[in-house]
Motif scaffolding. Structure first.
Motif, short mmCIF file in Angstrom:
data_model
loop_
_atom_site.label_atom_id
_atom_site.label_comp_id
_atom_site.label_asym_id
_atom_site.label_seq_id
_atom_site.Cartn_x
_atom_site.Cartn_y
_atom_site.Cartn_z
N CYS A 35 49.05 31.78 43.12
CA CYS A 35 48.02 31.43 44.10
C CYS A 35 47.62 29.97 43.88
O CYS A 35 47.32 29.57 42.75
N CYS A 38 43.68 29.80 42.50
CA CYS A 38 43.26 30.21 41.14
C CYS A 38 44.37 30.01 40.11
O CYS A 38 44.12 30.00 38.92
N CYS A 69 46.07 34.26 46.74
CA CYS A 69 45.94 35.69 46.48
C CYS A 69 44.86 36.24 47.42
O CYS A 69 44.07 35.48 47.99
N CYS A 72 41.09 35.18 46.45
CA CYS A 72 40.73 33.79 46.76
C CYS A 72 40.64 33.58 48.27
O CYS A 72 39.73 32.92 48.76
ZN LIG Z 1 43.82 33.27 43.78
#
Ligand SMILES: [Zn+2]
Length: 216
Positions: A35, A38, A69, A72
């Motif tokens: 991701c 993050c 992801c 997020c």
């Molecule tokens: Zn993420």
């Protein structure tokens, strides 16, 4: 607004079988399995940096698409129109100094292993970028996420590190140094793992008595 609806609906064509499917494939490929927000979880969604509801003409622009992801994407989605000081860092346009260290970790709190992470200034980072990185870090609750990852990792490495610590601190420090540099090579330095490992090397209480933390 008919045009806006048409532009927005183009995005549906990026799903599997659509004539713009390649766009989705390329953005995921560029994220290399992490991701972009993050850097921990697998990206399974595409986030619109500028939401397609407000910027329909950017709905399939590759530079507006961020592999993220689900967590997020959900958190960011509701906050995309926030004030100037509270904006996400653009993964392609904002010049984040990747060769400098800005993610730091303080691994021990009140005498126990409890890693805390923070974004600190570094060369090449102006105050605006620092503020936005910190805001993004807090908004996505990355401190908590990184702490969980670091604690899991610490649990996995404990037995191995204890064997080195039983020889002496220098042996353990060398081992952690090696792991730190290979983690940094794999992911870049500003990720929870190299930050945590460097934090352990720099932590006076861990260095003074590693077996207290690793178990006797
Ligand atoms: Zn993420």
């Amino acid at each position: 607004m008919a045009e806006a609806g048409w532009q927005r609906s183009l995005y549906d064509e990026t799903y599997e079988g659509g004539w713009l499917e390649e766009i989705r494939t390329e953005v995921f490929k560029a994220a290399k399995g992490r991701c972009v927000l993050c850097s921990v979880f697998q990206p399974r969604t595409l986030d619109h940096f500028l939401p397609k509801e407000s910027w329909p003409s950017l709905s399939v622009l590759t530079l507006n698409l961020v592999a993220a992801c689900a967590d997020c994407n959900r958190i960011k989605g509701t906050l995309a129109n926030a004030s100037p000081g509270q904006q996400f860092v653009h993964p392609y346009f904002d010049a984040v100094p990747m060769n400098e260290v800005f993610l730091h970790c303080s691994p021990v709190k009140d005498g126990v292993m409890s890693p805390g992470f923070s974004i600190e200034p570094c060369a090449g980072m102006d105050n605006d970028l620092l503020a936005r990185l910190r805001w993004q870090f807090d908004t996505l609750e990355l401190d908590e996420m990184y702490r969980d990852e670091a604690m899991l990792f610490f649990g996995e490495r404990k037995d191995d590190w204890r064997e080195s610590a039983e020889i002496d601190w220098v042996t353990l420090a060398r081992q952690i140094e090696r792991e730190c540099s290979s983690a940094a090579k794999a992911t870049g330095r500003n990720m929870w793992k190299p930050a945590f490992l460097q934090g352990l090397l720099d932590c006076p209480s861990f260095g003074a008595s590693p077996l207290t933390f690793l178990g006797q």
